[in-house]
Design a protein around this motif. Structure first.
Motif, PDB file in Angstrom:
ATOM      1  N   ALA A  68      27.745  12.278 -33.827  1.00 35.81           N
ATOM      2  CA  ALA A  68      29.008  12.735 -33.244  1.00 35.81           C
ATOM      3  C   ALA A  68      29.426  11.843 -32.081  1.00 35.81           C
ATOM      4  O   ALA A  68      29.956  12.306 -31.067  1.00 35.81           O
ATOM      5  CB  ALA A  68      28.893  14.187 -32.790  1.00 35.81           C
TER       6      ALA A  68
ATOM      7  N   ALA B  62      31.708   6.281 -33.593  1.00 34.34           N
ATOM      8  CA  ALA B  62      31.731   5.860 -34.996  1.00 34.34           C
ATOM      9  C   ALA B  62      31.798   7.069 -35.917  1.00 34.34           C
ATOM     10  O   ALA B  62      32.571   7.096 -36.888  1.00 34.34           O
ATOM     11  CB  ALA B  62      30.490   5.015 -35.304  1.00 34.34           C
TER      12      ALA B  62
ATOM     13  N   GLU C  64      25.605  17.081 -35.557  1.00 34.80           N
ATOM     14  CA  GLU C  64      25.226  16.512 -34.247  1.00 34.80           C
ATOM     15  C   GLU C  64      23.843  17.033 -33.874  1.00 34.80           C
ATOM     16  O   GLU C  64      23.629  18.245 -33.763  1.00 34.80           O
ATOM     17  CB  GLU C  64      26.286  16.874 -33.197  1.00 34.80           C
TER      18      GLU C  64
ATOM     19  N   ASN D   1      25.949   7.721 -27.171  1.00 34.03           N
ATOM     20  CA  ASN D   1      26.166   6.660 -26.183  1.00 34.03           C
ATOM     21  C   ASN D   1      27.647   6.526 -25.860  1.00 34.03           C
ATOM     22  O   ASN D   1      28.025   6.133 -24.748  1.00 34.03           O
ATOM     23  CB  ASN D   1      25.669   5.315 -26.734  1.00 34.03           C
ATOM     24  N   SER D   2      28.481   6.813 -26.852  1.00 34.05           N
ATOM     25  CA  SER D   2      29.927   6.642 -26.663  1.00 34.05           C
ATOM     26  C   SER D   2      30.417   7.437 -25.457  1.00 34.05           C
ATOM     27  O   SER D   2      31.311   7.005 -24.724  1.00 34.05           O
ATOM     28  CB  SER D   2      30.677   7.074 -27.923  1.00 34.05           C
TER      29      SER D   2
ATOM     30  N   THR E   8      29.973   5.607 -22.076  1.00 38.80           N
ATOM     31  CA  THR E   8      30.554   4.270 -21.874  1.00 38.80           C
ATOM     32  C   THR E   8      31.594   4.219 -20.763  1.00 38.80           C
ATOM     33  O   THR E   8      32.167   5.230 -20.359  1.00 38.80           O
ATOM     34  CB  THR E   8      31.250   3.744 -23.151  1.00 38.80           C
TER      35      THR E   8
ATOM     36  N   ALA F 162      35.427   0.338 -22.133  1.00 35.69           N
ATOM     37  CA  ALA F 162      35.987  -1.007 -22.365  1.00 35.69           C
ATOM     38  C   ALA F 162      35.935  -1.312 -23.861  1.00 35.69           C
ATOM     39  O   ALA F 162      34.895  -1.134 -24.489  1.00 35.69           O
ATOM     40  CB  ALA F 162      35.179  -2.042 -21.591  1.00 35.69           C
TER      41      ALA F 162
ATOM     42  N   ALA G 214      19.796  15.605 -38.839  1.00 30.95           N
ATOM     43  CA  ALA G 214      19.596  15.134 -40.222  1.00 30.95           C
ATOM     44  C   ALA G 214      18.208  14.505 -40.294  1.00 30.95           C
ATOM     45  O   ALA G 214      17.815  13.740 -39.423  1.00 30.95           O
ATOM     46  CB  ALA G 214      20.662  14.114 -40.570  1.00 30.95           C
TER      47      ALA G 214
ATOM     48  N   CYS H 241      24.614   7.564 -36.686  1.00 27.05           N
ATOM     49  CA  CYS H 241      23.784   8.279 -35.705  1.00 27.05           C
ATOM     50  C   CYS H 241      22.954   7.328 -34.849  1.00 27.05           C
ATOM     51  O   CYS H 241      21.817   7.635 -34.484  1.00 27.05           O
ATOM     52  CB  CYS H 241      22.936   9.331 -36.386  1.00 27.05           C
TER      53      CYS H 241
ATOM     54  N   ASN I 294      19.261   9.060 -29.830  1.00 28.18           N
ATOM     55  CA  ASN I 294      19.289   7.935 -30.793  1.00 28.18           C
ATOM     56  C   ASN I 294      17.879   7.375 -30.990  1.00 28.18           C
ATOM     57  O   ASN I 294      17.473   6.416 -30.345  1.00 28.18           O
ATOM     58  CB  ASN I 294      20.234   6.837 -30.301  1.00 28.18           C
TER      59      ASN I 294
ATOM     60  N   ASP J  68      16.667   7.795 -36.444  1.00 30.78           N
ATOM     61  CA  ASP J  68      16.555   8.703 -37.605  1.00 30.78           C
ATOM     62  C   ASP J  68      17.364   8.196 -38.802  1.00 30.78           C
ATOM     63  O   ASP J  68      16.865   8.169 -39.931  1.00 30.78           O
ATOM     64  CB  ASP J  68      17.069  10.108 -37.262  1.00 30.78           C
TER      65      ASP J  68
ATOM     66  N   GLU K 179      26.409   1.593 -34.140  1.00 34.37           N
ATOM     67  CA  GLU K 179      25.335   0.718 -33.667  1.00 34.37           C
ATOM     68  C   GLU K 179      24.165   0.642 -34.623  1.00 34.37           C
ATOM     69  O   GLU K 179      23.266  -0.174 -34.432  1.00 34.37           O
ATOM     70  CB  GLU K 179      24.906   1.112 -32.249  1.00 34.37           C
TER      71      GLU K 179
ATOM     72  N   LEU L  65      32.143  -0.347 -28.971  1.00 28.66           N
ATOM     73  CA  LEU L  65      33.116   0.691 -29.294  1.00 28.66           C
ATOM     74  C   LEU L  65      34.050   0.222 -30.401  1.00 28.66           C
ATOM     75  O   LEU L  65      34.425   0.985 -31.288  1.00 28.66           O
ATOM     76  CB  LEU L  65      33.922   1.072 -28.048  1.00 28.66           C
TER      77      LEU L  65
HETATM   78  C1  FAD Z   1      25.922   3.448 -20.353  1.00 32.58           C
HETATM   79  C2  FAD Z   1      26.598   2.763 -21.521  1.00 32.58           C
HETATM   80  C3  FAD Z   1      27.812   2.117 -21.321  1.00 32.58           C
HETATM   81  C4  FAD Z   1      28.428   1.456 -22.381  1.00 32.58           C
HETATM   82  N1  FAD Z   1      29.672   0.912 -22.185  1.00 32.58           N
HETATM   83  C5  FAD Z   1      30.327   0.374 -23.234  1.00 32.58           C
HETATM   84  C6  FAD Z   1      31.670  -0.069 -23.092  1.00 32.58           C
HETATM   85  O1  FAD Z   1      32.307   0.057 -22.033  1.00 32.58           O
HETATM   86  N2  FAD Z   1      32.260  -0.630 -24.193  1.00 32.58           N
HETATM   87  C7  FAD Z   1      31.616  -0.741 -25.395  1.00 32.58           C
HETATM   88  O2  FAD Z   1      32.189  -1.258 -26.348  1.00 32.58           O
HETATM   89  N3  FAD Z   1      30.367  -0.291 -25.561  1.00 32.58           N
HETATM   90  C8  FAD Z   1      29.716   0.279 -24.518  1.00 32.58           C
HETATM   91  N4  FAD Z   1      28.450   0.767 -24.704  1.00 32.58           N
HETATM   92  C9  FAD Z   1      27.854   0.660 -26.043  1.00 32.58           C
HETATM   93  C10 FAD Z   1      28.436   1.783 -26.912  1.00 32.58           C
HETATM   94  O3  FAD Z   1      28.102   3.013 -26.338  1.00 32.58           O
HETATM   95  C11 FAD Z   1      27.891   1.788 -28.319  1.00 32.58           C
HETATM   96  O4  FAD Z   1      27.985   0.526 -28.899  1.00 32.58           O
HETATM   97  C12 FAD Z   1      28.713   2.757 -29.187  1.00 32.58           C
HETATM   98  O5  FAD Z   1      29.163   3.841 -28.442  1.00 32.58           O
HETATM   99  C13 FAD Z   1      27.876   3.258 -30.308  1.00 32.58           C
HETATM  100  O6  FAD Z   1      28.598   4.251 -30.995  1.00 32.58           O
HETATM  101  P1  FAD Z   1      27.928   5.028 -32.166  1.00 32.58           P
HETATM  102  O7  FAD Z   1      28.913   6.055 -32.578  1.00 32.58           O
HETATM  103  O8  FAD Z   1      27.376   4.091 -33.147  1.00 32.58           O
HETATM  104  O9  FAD Z   1      26.642   5.747 -31.496  1.00 32.58           O
HETATM  105  P2  FAD Z   1      26.563   6.947 -30.474  1.00 32.58           P
HETATM  106  O10 FAD Z   1      27.806   7.087 -29.692  1.00 32.58           O
HETATM  107  O11 FAD Z   1      25.308   6.766 -29.715  1.00 32.58           O
HETATM  108  O12 FAD Z   1      26.446   8.232 -31.390  1.00 32.58           O
HETATM  109  C14 FAD Z   1      25.279   8.537 -32.110  1.00 32.58           C
HETATM  110  C15 FAD Z   1      25.311  10.013 -32.430  1.00 32.58           C
HETATM  111  O13 FAD Z   1      24.300  10.332 -33.402  1.00 32.58           O
HETATM  112  C16 FAD Z   1      23.637  11.524 -33.003  1.00 32.58           C
HETATM  113  N5  FAD Z   1      22.363  11.550 -33.719  1.00 32.58           N
HETATM  114  C17 FAD Z   1      21.276  10.751 -33.578  1.00 32.58           C
HETATM  115  N6  FAD Z   1      20.344  11.062 -34.493  1.00 32.58           N
HETATM  116  C18 FAD Z   1      20.850  12.077 -35.248  1.00 32.58           C
HETATM  117  C19 FAD Z   1      20.366  12.824 -36.338  1.00 32.58           C
HETATM  118  N7  FAD Z   1      19.145  12.625 -36.877  1.00 32.58           N
HETATM  119  N8  FAD Z   1      21.141  13.817 -36.867  1.00 32.58           N
HETATM  120  C20 FAD Z   1      22.370  14.083 -36.334  1.00 32.58           C
HETATM  121  N9  FAD Z   1      22.877  13.383 -35.293  1.00 32.58           N
HETATM  122  C21 FAD Z   1      22.130  12.396 -34.756  1.00 32.58           C
HETATM  123  C22 FAD Z   1      23.608  11.416 -31.493  1.00 32.58           C
HETATM  124  O14 FAD Z   1      23.340  12.650 -30.865  1.00 32.58           O
HETATM  125  C23 FAD Z   1      25.035  10.915 -31.243  1.00 32.58           C
HETATM  126  O15 FAD Z   1      25.957  11.975 -31.272  1.00 32.58           O
HETATM  127  C24 FAD Z   1      27.814   1.434 -23.659  1.00 32.58           C
HETATM  128  C25 FAD Z   1      26.612   2.110 -23.859  1.00 32.58           C
HETATM  129  C26 FAD Z   1      26.008   2.781 -22.805  1.00 32.58           C
HETATM  130  C27 FAD Z   1      24.724   3.535 -23.063  1.00 32.58           C
END
Ligand code: FAD
Length: 498
Positions: free
Chosen positions: A12, A15, A34, A44-45, A48, A51, A178, A211, A240, A243, A457, A473
């Motif tokens: 959640a 992505a 989630e 992580n989103s 952030t 940016a 999951a 995830c 994260n 999984d 990611e 992002l």
């Molecule tokens: C402090 C910080 C600042 C950042 N600043 C920036 C920025 O300014 N600009 C930028 O581009 N990037 C930034 N990033 C990087 C960015 O956060 C990531 O690249 C991006 O948000 C990843 O998105 P995502 O949806 O793939 O993962 P996430 O946003 O991490 O989402 C993963 C989701 O999966 C869930 N999950 C995990 N395992 C399971 C499971 N088994 N079953 C169900 N749910 C599960 C988690 O709870 C979460 O909801 C930053 C990261 C951090 C930590």
């Protein structure tokens, strides 16, 4: 077993939520799983700074995304264009030419249209003025190809995406981890999920994994990136733990990308060991180091702080800090540089030391004091004449010291002096799954696994060694939207076959 949903989205964060919305636009009945409880949703989103790196042909396109910029404000802004070629070249440059060319072109080429689509979903954007521009001659000069951010950082982004999820009537299950993909014949058709402590099978025509990667799992970090990564601070969500990657590998998905690499930064030495959902907004980073010098406990410099703009070095310097004794480094500034520091240096969470003389400053630090002072004096002697200008690569450099400082070499000579201790914070791992440009997960023979999509990611092959700021992002949004759209279309094709 009865199929309650067409598309099951795991995760959640940005992505996942983009996937869920895009699948819903295809008419699919969607559920979001989630792992976190509701008050820790968003991955992580949520943490952030918001940016987000987009290719644009002119300032007019940025103004379309942020319509409230007035003509008067616009007149005072200098914003170099940042074309698809610029974005692609930056991505290739910082990844040493290793980024998968198809995935890279897709990311860059779809960036602007995806931002427009996010806007349609209610996500608001603003200028990244504080962190990506300097005032010069009465004008705001942007640098580094990153003028856009989501309003109210990741908190605003996730808030708006959930608002849209609710508007579309998409179900969200919290504390829903999951655990395993279900596969029948050659098709993935559901997941086993542990929901509030109870394991159950959830059937769906397709699954989107979004995830995250494995940065929050100490053992996986050690196994894939190296033993020393046990000591890294986790900047974002504790959930994260790899999984989704492991579930996909268990059904034959192909590993892809740089499994020994990760995105990591210099973060406050006293930042929480894992992201604190009560303190989001990326407040612990310390990203003005290009105008500093950084010294370790032995009093040695260890990187060229001014090798490039912050956007193109910060994601690889965390690793260099981790290598130093006790995983700590000290950013040093004097009073002339202090006003140029980013706002995170002024927060009450910032750990800092201050003194009127360099000797008094160094006396407060647990370092080799003699070597520390000597290094600063040697650096000062090595600084060459030139005009210091943080909005361009000014070429003001050092001579005769190793490592050199290539840009923004200003003497540290006027008190008060400041030291900010930093350590390594991991953001996400670069290794992940192999997807094609439709977001379909590929097997060992690089063939799509029916019914399985991935985004965010956990996708490998885009980032190696380093990363252009704001691309995480953008990658999550581009591939999230694509994976969701394709998962929705796939459902239609499966239903036609029935
Ligand atoms: C402090 C910080 C600042 C950042 N600043 C920036 C920025 O300014 N600009 C930028 O581009 N990037 C930034 N990033 C990087 C960015 O956060 C990531 O690249 C991006 O948000 C990843 O998105 P995502 O949806 O793939 O993962 P996430 O946003 O991490 O989402 C993963 C989701 O999966 C869930 N999950 C995990 N395992 C399971 C499971 N088994 N079953 C169900 N749910 C599960 C988690 O709870 C979460 O909801 C930053 C990261 C951090 C930590």
């Amino acid at each position: 077993m009865k199929q309650a949903y067409d598309v099951i989205v795991v995760g959640a964060g940005n992505a996942a939520l983009c996937s869920a919305i895009a699948a819903s636009e295809q008419g699919a009945k969607v559920v979001v799983l989630e792992k976190a409880p509701k008050h820790k949703r968003g991955g992580n989103s949520f943490f952030t700074d918001g940016a987000i790196r987009v290719a644009y042909e002119d300032f007019h396109q940025i103004r379309e995304i942020i319509p409230d910029i007035t003509d008067e404000e616009a007149d005072k802004i200098e914003m170099p264009v940042y074309t698809k070629d610029d974005y692609y070249d930056d991505l290739m440059r910082v990844t040493a030419g290793k980024s998968d060319t198809d995935l890279a072109h897709q990311l860059v080429g779809s960036s602007l249209e995806t931002i427009k689509w996010m806007r349609q979903q209610g996500v608001a954007f603003e200028l990244n003025a504080k962190n990506q521009s300097f005032i010069n001659d009465g004008k705001r000069h942007f640098w580094g190809g990153l003028p856009l951010k989501t309003k109210n950082k990741g908190i605003g982004l996730i808030g708006q995406l959930f608002h849209r999820i609710d508007e579309l009537g998409i179900d969200v299950l919290y504390e829903a981890r999951a655990m395993k993909l279900l596969k029948e014949a050659d098709r993935v058709n559901g997941v086993v999920v542990e929901h509030q402590g109870e394991a159950k099978a959830l059937q769906g025509a397709s699954v989107v994994l979004a995830c995250g990667s494995f940065e929050a799992d100490k053992e996986m970090r050690k196994q894939h990136i190296g033993d020393e990564w046990e000591a890294a601070i986790v900047r974002g969500t504790e959930f994260n733990t790899g999984d989704g990657i492991e579930m996909a590998l268990a059904v034959g998905a192909q590993k892809y990308g740089e499994w020994s690499g990760c995105h990591s930064i210099g973060t406050d030495y006293n930042a929480p060991r894992v992201g604190d959902f009560e303190k989001p907004g990326d407040i612990f980073k310390k990203h003005s180091y290009p105008i500093s010098i950084m010294l370790n406990k032995d009093g040695q410099r260890f990187v060229d702080e001014g090798a490039d703009f912050r956007n193109y070095t910060y994601a690889k310097y965390g690793k260099e800090i981790l290598k130093q004794k006790d995983h700590v480094a000290y950013q040093i500034y004097d009073v002339t540089l202090r006003p140029l520091l980013r706002e995170e240096y002024d927060l009450e969470e910032a750990t800092s030391f201050q003194a009127d003389t360099l000797e008094e400053l160094v006396d407060q630090l647990p370092v080799n004091k003699k070597a520390f002072i000597e290094t600063i004096y040697e650096y000062n002697d090595a600084v060459q004449a030139g005009t210091f200008n943080p909005s361009i690569k000014d070429g003001k450099h050092t001579e005769g010291i190793t490592p050199p400082k290539t840009n923004w070499a200003a003497k540290i000579e006027q008190g008060p002096f400041y030291a900010f201790p930093v350590t390594c914070g991991i953001t996400f791992a670069f290794g992940g799954l192999h997807v094609n440009t439709d977001g379909k997960v590929l097997d060992e023979d690089a063939q799509p696994i029916n019914g399985l999509f991935a985004a965010g990611e956990m996708v490998g092959g885009i980032f190696y060694e380093n990363y252009p700021g704001g691309s995480g992002l953008m990658s999550g949004a581009v591939y999230g939207k694509i994976a969701g759209t394709e998962a929705g279309k796939y459902v239609q094709s499966v239903n036609v076959m029935k």
